[in-house]
Design a protein around this motif. Structure first.
Motif, PDB file in Angstrom:
ATOM      1  N   LEU A   1      -6.000  11.783  -2.832  1.00 12.92           N
ATOM      2  CA  LEU A   1      -6.577  11.457  -1.455  1.00 12.92           C
ATOM      3  C   LEU A   1      -6.255  10.120  -1.463  1.00 12.92           C
ATOM      4  O   LEU A   1      -5.930   9.351  -0.376  1.00 12.92           O
ATOM      5  CB  LEU A   1      -8.158  11.796  -1.391  1.00 12.92           C
ATOM      6  CG  LEU A   1      -8.645  13.162  -1.335  1.00 12.92           C
ATOM      7  CD1 LEU A   1      -9.993  13.107  -1.441  1.00 12.92           C
ATOM      8  CD2 LEU A   1      -8.393  13.681   0.099  1.00 12.92           C
ATOM      9  N   PHE A   2      -6.595   9.165  -2.551  1.00  7.38           N
ATOM     10  CA  PHE A   2      -6.329   7.880  -2.468  1.00  7.38           C
ATOM     11  C   PHE A   2      -4.815   7.415  -2.461  1.00  7.38           C
ATOM     12  O   PHE A   2      -4.532   6.632  -1.286  1.00  7.38           O
ATOM     13  CB  PHE A   2      -6.685   7.188  -3.755  1.00  7.38           C
ATOM     14  CG  PHE A   2      -6.211   5.606  -4.023  1.00  7.38           C
ATOM     15  CD1 PHE A   2      -6.743   4.741  -3.362  1.00  7.38           C
ATOM     16  CD2 PHE A   2      -5.308   5.510  -4.816  1.00  7.38           C
ATOM     17  CE1 PHE A   2      -6.554   3.374  -3.640  1.00  7.38           C
ATOM     18  CE2 PHE A   2      -4.635   4.078  -4.834  1.00  7.38           C
ATOM     19  CZ  PHE A   2      -5.414   2.860  -4.278  1.00  7.38           C
ATOM     20  N   ALA A   3      -3.656   8.208  -2.776  1.00 11.50           N
ATOM     21  CA  ALA A   3      -2.382   7.956  -2.745  1.00 11.50           C
ATOM     22  C   ALA A   3      -2.004   8.296  -0.961  1.00 11.50           C
ATOM     23  O   ALA A   3      -1.170   7.570  -0.401  1.00 11.50           O
ATOM     24  CB  ALA A   3      -1.597   9.048  -3.277  1.00 11.50           C
ATOM     25  N   LEU A   4      -2.727   9.359  -0.481  1.00 10.73           N
ATOM     26  CA  LEU A   4      -2.258   9.812   0.785  1.00 10.73           C
ATOM     27  C   LEU A   4      -2.849   8.514   1.767  1.00 10.73           C
ATOM     28  O   LEU A   4      -2.155   8.183   2.793  1.00 10.73           O
ATOM     29  CB  LEU A   4      -3.072  11.044   1.151  1.00 10.73           C
ATOM     30  CG  LEU A   4      -2.107  12.354   0.494  1.00 10.73           C
ATOM     31  CD1 LEU A   4      -3.048  13.554   0.797  1.00 10.73           C
ATOM     32  CD2 LEU A   4      -0.834  12.277   0.991  1.00 10.73           C
ATOM     33  N   ARG A   5      -4.006   8.121   1.470  1.00  7.43           N
ATOM     34  CA  ARG A   5      -4.625   7.112   2.312  1.00  7.43           C
ATOM     35  C   ARG A   5      -4.019   5.771   2.318  1.00  7.43           C
ATOM     36  O   ARG A   5      -3.561   5.228   3.200  1.00  7.43           O
ATOM     37  CB  ARG A   5      -6.023   6.715   1.897  1.00  7.43           C
ATOM     38  CG  ARG A   5      -6.820   5.780   2.847  1.00  7.43           C
ATOM     39  CD  ARG A   5      -8.124   5.309   2.184  1.00  7.43           C
ATOM     40  NE  ARG A   5      -8.046   4.434   1.157  1.00  7.43           N
ATOM     41  CZ  ARG A   5      -7.678   3.078   1.373  1.00  7.43           C
ATOM     42  NH1 ARG A   5      -7.610   2.595   2.547  1.00  7.43           N
ATOM     43  NH2 ARG A   5      -7.583   2.356   0.242  1.00  7.43           N
ATOM     44  N   MET A   6      -3.048   5.624   0.948  1.00  9.26           N
ATOM     45  CA  MET A   6      -2.570   4.307   1.075  1.00  9.26           C
ATOM     46  C   MET A   6      -1.062   4.467   1.933  1.00  9.26           C
ATOM     47  O   MET A   6      -0.680   3.656   2.360  1.00  9.26           O
ATOM     48  CB  MET A   6      -2.129   4.132  -0.398  1.00  9.26           C
ATOM     49  CG  MET A   6      -3.348   3.671  -1.307  1.00  9.26           C
ATOM     50  SD  MET A   6      -3.771   2.185  -1.123  1.00  9.26           S
ATOM     51  CE  MET A   6      -2.757   1.067  -2.293  1.00  9.26           C
ATOM     52  N   ILE A   7      -0.603   5.685   1.770  1.00  8.02           N
ATOM     53  CA  ILE A   7       0.522   5.592   2.613  1.00  8.02           C
ATOM     54  C   ILE A   7       0.626   6.050   4.214  1.00  8.02           C
ATOM     55  O   ILE A   7       1.074   5.471   4.789  1.00  8.02           O
ATOM     56  CB  ILE A   7       1.477   6.940   1.759  1.00  8.02           C
ATOM     57  CG1 ILE A   7       1.665   7.041   0.429  1.00  8.02           C
ATOM     58  CG2 ILE A   7       2.495   7.607   2.742  1.00  8.02           C
ATOM     59  CD1 ILE A   7       2.210   8.137  -0.281  1.00  8.02           C
TER      60      ILE A   7
ATOM     61  N   ARG B   1       0.781  -1.260  -0.053  1.00  6.05           N
ATOM     62  CA  ARG B   1       0.068   0.082  -0.172  1.00  6.05           C
ATOM     63  C   ARG B   1       0.790   1.396   0.013  1.00  6.05           C
ATOM     64  O   ARG B   1       0.606   2.333  -0.825  1.00  6.05           O
ATOM     65  CB  ARG B   1      -0.882   0.075   1.293  1.00  6.05           C
ATOM     66  CG  ARG B   1      -2.245  -0.930   0.908  1.00  6.05           C
ATOM     67  CD  ARG B   1      -3.207  -0.242   2.040  1.00  6.05           C
ATOM     68  NE  ARG B   1      -2.738  -0.623   3.452  1.00  6.05           N
ATOM     69  CZ  ARG B   1      -3.182  -1.749   4.013  1.00  6.05           C
ATOM     70  NH1 ARG B   1      -3.754  -2.670   3.518  1.00  6.05           N
ATOM     71  NH2 ARG B   1      -2.571  -1.886   5.149  1.00  6.05           N
ATOM     72  N   LYS B   2       1.868   1.297   0.875  1.00  6.47           N
ATOM     73  CA  LYS B   2       2.819   2.423   0.812  1.00  6.47           C
ATOM     74  C   LYS B   2       3.604   2.659  -0.387  1.00  6.47           C
ATOM     75  O   LYS B   2       3.659   3.960  -0.988  1.00  6.47           O
ATOM     76  CB  LYS B   2       3.741   2.570   2.063  1.00  6.47           C
ATOM     77  CG  LYS B   2       3.038   2.526   3.526  1.00  6.47           C
ATOM     78  CD  LYS B   2       3.999   2.524   4.638  1.00  6.47           C
ATOM     79  CE  LYS B   2       3.517   2.997   5.832  1.00  6.47           C
ATOM     80  NZ  LYS B   2       2.402   2.414   6.370  1.00  6.47           N
ATOM     81  N   ALA B   3       4.036   1.778  -0.897  1.00  7.59           N
ATOM     82  CA  ALA B   3       4.625   1.718  -2.321  1.00  7.59           C
ATOM     83  C   ALA B   3       3.778   2.130  -3.381  1.00  7.59           C
ATOM     84  O   ALA B   3       4.282   3.086  -4.013  1.00  7.59           O
ATOM     85  CB  ALA B   3       5.329   0.587  -2.631  1.00  7.59           C
ATOM     86  N   PHE B   4       2.581   1.658  -3.349  1.00 10.21           N
ATOM     87  CA  PHE B   4       1.704   2.106  -4.400  1.00 10.21           C
ATOM     88  C   PHE B   4       1.133   3.355  -4.248  1.00 10.21           C
ATOM     89  O   PHE B   4       1.063   4.352  -5.197  1.00 10.21           O
ATOM     90  CB  PHE B   4       0.318   1.149  -4.499  1.00 10.21           C
ATOM     91  CG  PHE B   4      -0.441   1.192  -5.836  1.00 10.21           C
ATOM     92  CD1 PHE B   4       0.196   0.999  -6.864  1.00 10.21           C
ATOM     93  CD2 PHE B   4      -1.636   1.588  -5.561  1.00 10.21           C
ATOM     94  CE1 PHE B   4      -0.787   1.063  -8.165  1.00 10.21           C
ATOM     95  CE2 PHE B   4      -2.265   1.950  -6.728  1.00 10.21           C
ATOM     96  CZ  PHE B   4      -2.064   1.439  -8.131  1.00 10.21           C
ATOM     97  N   GLY B   5       1.112   3.912  -3.054  1.00 14.92           N
ATOM     98  CA  GLY B   5       0.676   5.195  -2.822  1.00 14.92           C
ATOM     99  C   GLY B   5       1.568   6.305  -3.169  1.00 14.92           C
ATOM    100  O   GLY B   5       1.253   7.198  -3.794  1.00 14.92           O
ATOM    101  N   TYR B   6       3.131   6.017  -3.006  1.00 17.38           N
ATOM    102  CA  TYR B   6       4.113   6.896  -3.457  1.00 17.38           C
ATOM    103  C   TYR B   6       3.973   7.049  -5.179  1.00 17.38           C
ATOM    104  O   TYR B   6       4.149   7.894  -5.710  1.00 17.38           O
ATOM    105  CB  TYR B   6       5.373   6.479  -2.970  1.00 17.38           C
ATOM    106  CG  TYR B   6       5.643   7.009  -1.840  1.00 17.38           C
ATOM    107  CD1 TYR B   6       5.735   8.253  -1.189  1.00 17.38           C
ATOM    108  CD2 TYR B   6       5.779   5.736  -0.619  1.00 17.38           C
ATOM    109  CE1 TYR B   6       5.787   8.661   0.037  1.00 17.38           C
ATOM    110  CE2 TYR B   6       5.920   6.115   0.854  1.00 17.38           C
ATOM    111  CZ  TYR B   6       6.180   7.581   1.156  1.00 17.38           C
ATOM    112  OH  TYR B   6       6.212   7.787   2.362  1.00 17.38           O
ATOM    113  N   PHE B   7       3.748   5.725  -5.555  1.00 18.40           N
ATOM    114  CA  PHE B   7       3.675   5.673  -7.123  1.00 18.40           C
ATOM    115  C   PHE B   7       2.338   6.384  -7.591  1.00 18.40           C
ATOM    116  O   PHE B   7       2.635   7.293  -8.617  1.00 18.40           O
ATOM    117  CB  PHE B   7       3.244   4.180  -7.518  1.00 18.40           C
ATOM    118  CG  PHE B   7       3.032   3.847  -9.116  1.00 18.40           C
ATOM    119  CD1 PHE B   7       4.210   4.333  -9.858  1.00 18.40           C
ATOM    120  CD2 PHE B   7       1.827   3.749  -9.512  1.00 18.40           C
ATOM    121  CE1 PHE B   7       3.736   4.239 -11.312  1.00 18.40           C
ATOM    122  CE2 PHE B   7       1.697   3.747 -10.853  1.00 18.40           C
ATOM    123  CZ  PHE B   7       2.763   3.877 -11.636  1.00 18.40           C
TER     124      PHE B   7
END
Length: 271
Positions: A263-269, A110-116
């Motif tokens: 928002l999605f990226a921040l939530r993933m990170i 989730r964190k890696a994909f959030g940064y992507f």
């Protein structure tokens, strides 16, 4: 557990997530998955783990993407030929993703994909300053907008199949549909017009969700009552979101997409 207030909450959840997801072409799983994880014990009186939340989310996405795709097709927005091409790899790879959900380290991914995704947002915001692809496409498509302006877009087989496979893998693994990757790829690499990208994305999500939810069902990562409780709102939301989307200009649609992806990226990170 399944009293009137609970059913109403599930209906509203399905309606809100699917309406928003259909507007921007993301599907709505980004809202459904965390909502189920948060509401499971407090509202539903049951423990919902990640695999079950992903399976139920994909089940709801089948209904969302079905009604939204039908609406987009009637309006001439969904490019079904392109969607079928992307789905050649997205469907099978969603099976792979679904089978890996219980084995993968969800936090690291989730964190890696959030940064992507943050990187994708930056590319979308500065897309006009990026030199467009100048090569020749194997498959060329054209779209004529309401003002009579004709736009050309297209793709080559290998990049499209690779992106479709990545979309399916993400869909089956996280239960989010895959539009978070597919839409930026279509707009930045293949120059899809924004409305065509979001509409075509929903058609690809339908195939990915169908395959992915089938795998989760076969693995027992499924709850029929949860899926059926979300289904009415998902059906209406898919249709409503597609109707709202046609009233939004391309510039505003891109801004909404970027906001949703951010928002999605921040939530993933963060989570």
């Amino acid at each position: 557990m399944w009293d009137a207030p609970t059913l109403l909450i599930m209906f509203v959840l399905g309606l809100f997530a699917s309406t928003f997801g259909a507007i921007v072409g993301l599907g709505g799983g980004v809202i459904i998955v965390p909502a189920l994880l948060l509401l499971g014990s407090s509202m539903l009186g049951m423990d919902i783990d990640t695999t079950l939340a992903v399976g139920v989310s994909l089940g709801a996405l089948v209904f969302t993407s079905f009604t939204s795709t039908l609406t987009f097709v009637r309006e001439g927005k969904a490019d079904l030929r392109s969607a079928l091409f992307f789905s050649l790899s997205s469907g099978p790879f969603s099976l792979v993703g679904a089978s890996l959900t219980s084995l993968f380290d969800p936090d690291a991914f989730r964190k890696a994909f959030g940064y992507f995704m943050l990187f994708m947002v930056v590319l979308l915001l500065f897309r006009n300053r990026i030199k467009p692809y100048q090569g020749q496409w194997r498959y060329v498509r054209t779209y004529t907008d309401a003002a009579g302006m004709q736009q050309e877009y297209g793709y080559n087989a290998l990049p499209a199949l690779l992106i479709g496979g990545a979309v399916g893998l993400i869909a089956g693994l996280l239960g989010i549909g895959g539009g978070v990757l597919l839409i930026p790829a279509m707009m930045l690499l293949f120059r899809f017009p924004p409305h065509i990208a979001s509409a075509t994305s929903m058609a690809v999500i339908f195939v990915s969700a169908l395959f992915g939810s089938g795998m989760h069902l076969a693995r027992g990562e499924w709850d029929w009552m949860l899926v059926l409780a979300l289904a009415p709102g998902a059906l209406i939301g898919g249709w409503l979101g597609a109707r709202i989307s046609r009233r939004i200009g391309s510039v505003l649609l891109i801004r909404i997409m970027c906001g949703a992806l951010l928002l999605f990226a921040l939530r993933m990170i963060i989570t």
